[in-house]
Design an enzyme around this catalytic site. Structure first.
Site, PDB file in Angstrom:
ATOM      1  N   GLY A  37     -44.440  50.017 -16.972  1.00 32.88           N
ATOM      2  CA  GLY A  37     -44.798  50.928 -15.873  1.00 32.88           C
ATOM      3  C   GLY A  37     -44.857  50.168 -14.561  1.00 32.88           C
ATOM      4  CB  SER A  39     -46.911  46.862  -9.427  1.00 29.66           C
ATOM      5  OG  SER A  39     -48.015  46.123  -8.995  1.00 29.66           O
ATOM      6  CB  SER A  41     -48.715  52.173 -13.785  1.00 30.70           C
ATOM      7  OG  SER A  41     -48.350  51.061 -14.589  1.00 30.70           O
ATOM      8  CB  THR A  45     -56.642  48.521 -16.792  1.00 31.84           C
ATOM      9  OG1 THR A  45     -56.570  47.912 -15.512  1.00 31.84           O
ATOM     10  CG2 THR A  45     -58.028  49.085 -17.018  1.00 31.84           C
ATOM     11  NE  ARG A  70     -42.872  37.915 -13.305  1.00 37.21           N
ATOM     12  CZ  ARG A  70     -41.637  37.634 -12.891  1.00 37.21           C
ATOM     13  NH1 ARG A  70     -41.415  36.546 -12.203  1.00 37.21           N
ATOM     14  NH2 ARG A  70     -40.643  38.459 -13.177  1.00 37.21           N
ATOM     15  NE  ARG A  84     -37.582  42.836 -10.763  1.00 39.08           N
ATOM     16  CZ  ARG A  84     -38.700  43.281 -10.197  1.00 39.08           C
ATOM     17  NH1 ARG A  84     -39.724  43.640 -10.941  1.00 39.08           N
ATOM     18  NH2 ARG A  84     -38.799  43.381  -8.892  1.00 39.08           N
ATOM     19  CG  ASN A  87     -40.673  37.940 -16.984  1.00 36.66           C
ATOM     20  OD1 ASN A  87     -41.382  37.133 -17.572  1.00 36.66           O
ATOM     21  ND2 ASN A  87     -41.162  38.985 -16.337  1.00 36.66           N
ATOM     22  CB  ILE A 110     -42.909  45.789 -14.060  1.00 33.95           C
ATOM     23  CG1 ILE A 110     -44.157  45.520 -13.213  1.00 33.95           C
ATOM     24  CG2 ILE A 110     -42.107  46.945 -13.443  1.00 33.95           C
ATOM     25  CD1 ILE A 110     -43.845  45.151 -11.764  1.00 33.95           C
ATOM     26  CB  SER A 111     -40.362  45.663 -18.989  1.00 34.46           C
ATOM     27  OG  SER A 111     -41.485  46.432 -19.315  1.00 34.46           O
TER      28      SER A 111
HETATM   29  N1  LIG Z   1     -40.984  42.040  -6.221  1.00 34.06           N
HETATM   30  C1  LIG Z   1     -41.920  42.339  -7.120  1.00 34.06           C
HETATM   31  N2  LIG Z   1     -41.786  43.434  -7.900  1.00 34.06           N
HETATM   32  C2  LIG Z   1     -42.734  43.735  -8.803  1.00 34.06           C
HETATM   33  N3  LIG Z   1     -43.857  42.987  -9.025  1.00 34.06           N
HETATM   34  C3  LIG Z   1     -44.027  41.887  -8.262  1.00 34.06           C
HETATM   35  C4  LIG Z   1     -43.074  41.533  -7.291  1.00 34.06           C
HETATM   36  N4  LIG Z   1     -43.523  40.380  -6.682  1.00 34.06           N
HETATM   37  C5  LIG Z   1     -44.668  40.057  -7.261  1.00 34.06           C
HETATM   38  N5  LIG Z   1     -44.998  40.956  -8.215  1.00 34.06           N
HETATM   39  C6  LIG Z   1     -46.168  40.810  -9.102  1.00 34.06           C
HETATM   40  O1  LIG Z   1     -45.629  40.432 -10.357  1.00 34.06           O
HETATM   41  C7  LIG Z   1     -46.151  41.267 -11.391  1.00 34.06           C
HETATM   42  C8  LIG Z   1     -45.036  41.791 -12.314  1.00 34.06           C
HETATM   43  O2  LIG Z   1     -44.610  40.794 -13.172  1.00 34.06           O
HETATM   44  P1  LIG Z   1     -43.772  41.209 -14.466  1.00 34.06           P
HETATM   45  O3  LIG Z   1     -43.466  39.952 -15.160  1.00 34.06           O
HETATM   46  O4  LIG Z   1     -44.517  42.244 -15.219  1.00 34.06           O
HETATM   47  O5  LIG Z   1     -42.455  41.853 -13.826  1.00 34.06           O
HETATM   48  S1  LIG Z   1     -41.080  42.211 -14.522  1.00 34.06           S
HETATM   49  O6  LIG Z   1     -41.377  42.815 -15.837  1.00 34.06           O
HETATM   50  O7  LIG Z   1     -40.293  40.978 -14.664  1.00 34.06           O
HETATM   51  O8  LIG Z   1     -40.402  43.144 -13.614  1.00 34.06           O
HETATM   52  C9  LIG Z   1     -46.803  42.437 -10.739  1.00 34.06           C
HETATM   53  O9  LIG Z   1     -48.008  42.626 -11.471  1.00 34.06           O
HETATM   54  P2  LIG Z   1     -48.529  44.048 -11.986  1.00 34.06           P
HETATM   55  O10 LIG Z   1     -49.160  44.662 -10.781  1.00 34.06           O
HETATM   56  O11 LIG Z   1     -49.545  43.667 -13.022  1.00 34.06           O
HETATM   57  O12 LIG Z   1     -47.412  44.861 -12.541  1.00 34.06           O
HETATM   58  C10 LIG Z   1     -47.034  42.017  -9.290  1.00 34.06           C
HETATM   59  O13 LIG Z   1     -48.355  41.577  -9.134  1.00 34.06           O
HETATM   60  N1  LIG Z   2     -57.352  54.663 -15.932  1.00 35.02           N
HETATM   61  C1  LIG Z   2     -57.673  54.187 -14.733  1.00 35.02           C
HETATM   62  N2  LIG Z   2     -58.392  54.930 -13.893  1.00 35.02           N
HETATM   63  C2  LIG Z   2     -58.711  54.448 -12.665  1.00 35.02           C
HETATM   64  N3  LIG Z   2     -58.361  53.232 -12.198  1.00 35.02           N
HETATM   65  C3  LIG Z   2     -57.638  52.458 -12.998  1.00 35.02           C
HETATM   66  C4  LIG Z   2     -57.246  52.895 -14.306  1.00 35.02           C
HETATM   67  N4  LIG Z   2     -56.517  51.917 -14.867  1.00 35.02           N
HETATM   68  C5  LIG Z   2     -56.443  50.921 -13.963  1.00 35.02           C
HETATM   69  N5  LIG Z   2     -57.124  51.245 -12.848  1.00 35.02           N
HETATM   70  C6  LIG Z   2     -57.250  50.411 -11.633  1.00 35.02           C
HETATM   71  O1  LIG Z   2     -55.944  50.353 -11.037  1.00 35.02           O
HETATM   72  C7  LIG Z   2     -55.674  49.051 -10.566  1.00 35.02           C
HETATM   73  C8  LIG Z   2     -54.389  48.537 -11.203  1.00 35.02           C
HETATM   74  O2  LIG Z   2     -54.595  48.385 -12.601  1.00 35.02           O
HETATM   75  P1  LIG Z   2     -53.840  47.260 -13.422  1.00 35.02           P
HETATM   76  O3  LIG Z   2     -54.294  47.370 -14.825  1.00 35.02           O
HETATM   77  O4  LIG Z   2     -53.987  45.920 -12.766  1.00 35.02           O
HETATM   78  O5  LIG Z   2     -52.334  47.754 -13.289  1.00 35.02           O
HETATM   79  P2  LIG Z   2     -50.979  46.997 -13.597  1.00 35.02           P
HETATM   80  O6  LIG Z   2     -51.267  45.942 -14.627  1.00 35.02           O
HETATM   81  O7  LIG Z   2     -50.047  48.053 -14.085  1.00 35.02           O
HETATM   82  O8  LIG Z   2     -50.556  46.414 -12.277  1.00 35.02           O
HETATM   83  C9  LIG Z   2     -56.903  48.199 -10.884  1.00 35.02           C
HETATM   84  O9  LIG Z   2     -57.718  48.130  -9.735  1.00 35.02           O
HETATM   85  C10 LIG Z   2     -57.598  48.975 -11.978  1.00 35.02           C
HETATM   86  O10 LIG Z   2     -58.995  48.777 -11.971  1.00 35.02           O
END
Ligand SMILES: Nc1ncnc2c1ncn2[C@@H]1O[C@H](COP(=O)(O)OS(=O)(=O)O)[C@@H](OP(=O)(O)O)[C@H]1O
Ligand SMILES: Nc1ncnc2c1ncn2[C@@H]1O[C@H](COP(=O)(O)OP(=O)(O)O)[C@@H](O)[C@H]1O
Length: 207
Positions: A37, A39, A41, A45, A70, A84, A87, A110-111
């Site tokens: 999903g 970033s 989403s 959590t 990472r 990606r 990764n 994110i994949s």
């Molecule tokens: N350009 C760009 N696009 C998306 N995300 C970015 C980018 N740059 C840095 N980040 C941070 O890297 C986290 C995603 O890493 P992933 O290894 O899950 O990414 S992927 O599956 O290879 O697309 C992602 O963390 P999550 O918020 O937990 O998804 C971001 O914090």
């Molecule tokens: N079910 C939920 N309801 C409300 N807030 C949430 C929920 N799940 C996550 N959050 C909040 O959303 C933000 C992003 O969550 P996170 O788990 O880091 O997402 P991701 O790993 O997809 O980037 C965090 O601040 C987290 O506390």
């Protein structure tokens, strides 16, 4: 021994203690729960909430989180499509090893590309790859902006940010879809319980 791999001189060595023996000790079945999903989403959590729920049931899991990996295994990779893909490939291979160890491996990345996720699915025996789609609207993820990255992406300070100026391909064949109900996001605990119910029904929580 049988010859495998790309080279001619690579052999597979079988061990007499295998996955079934380990699963019997652990009273669970090894598998991969792959959470995909945008970033923000809620992937990390839900992954942690699921790990906690499983722990409370006496089941062993291990979280492979994209952000965390990472910092080490994948610290040489960026966010171009090829990086990606590499990764996801590496994490898929590691997840496969954890599942073979008998653990419930929870991968949260994110994949964004279907092809990369499907590659990981193909690494595992049928039904042992459980794809969970965090189907949260971009507006919600962006409003959360826990790390301030959406703001940077909107300001043009990060290029190629998923959902803004880089693609996200939603799954077509996921086992579980987590989404808002009437505009309200379920609690992480409720979403984790939904995954636990699936694992129970499919027999992963017993040997
Ligand atoms: N350009 C760009 N696009 C998306 N995300 C970015 C980018 N740059 C840095 N980040 C941070 O890297 C986290 C995603 O890493 P992933 O290894 O899950 O990414 S992927 O599956 O290879 O697309 C992602 O963390 P999550 O918020 O937990 O998804 C971001 O914090
Ligand atoms: N079910 C939920 N309801 C409300 N807030 C949430 C929920 N799940 C996550 N959050 C909040 O959303 C933000 C992003 O969550 P996170 O788990 O880091 O997402 P991701 O790993 O997809 O980037 C965090 O601040 C987290 O506390």
């Amino acid at each position: 021994m049988s010859a495998v791999g790309n080279g001619n001189n690579i052999f597979w060595h079988n061990c007499p203690v295998g996955k079934p023996e380990r699963e019997k000790l652990l009273n669970q079945k090894g598998c991969v729960v792959w959470i995909t999903g945008l970033s923000g989403s809620g992937k990390s959590t839900v992954a942690c909430s699921l790990s906690r729920e499983l722990y409370a049931l006496g089941k062993i899991s291990y979280v492979l989180d994209g952000d965390n990996l990472r910092h080490g295994l994948n610290k040489d990779l960026g966010f171009k499509a090829e990086d990606r893909a590499e990764n996801i490939r590496r994490v898929g291979e590691v997840a496969k090893l954890f599942a073979d160890a008998g653990l419930i491996c929870i991968a949260s990345l994110i994949s964004p590309y279907r092809r990369d996720r499907d590659f990981c699915r193909e690494l595992l025996p049928e039904a042992n790859f459980i794809e969970v789609f965090m189907n949260m609207p971009l507006e919600l993820c962006e409003a959360r902006d826990a790390k301030g990255l959406y703001k940077l992406a909107r300001d043009g300070k990060i290029k190629g940010f998923t959902g803004i100026d880089d693609p996200y391909e939603p799954p077509l064949n996921c086992e579980i879809e987590l989404r808002q109900n009437d505009g309200v996001c379920p609690t992480p605990c409720d979403m984790a319980k939904q995954i636990v119910t699936f694992l129970e029904e499919k027999g992963f929580l017993q040997a």
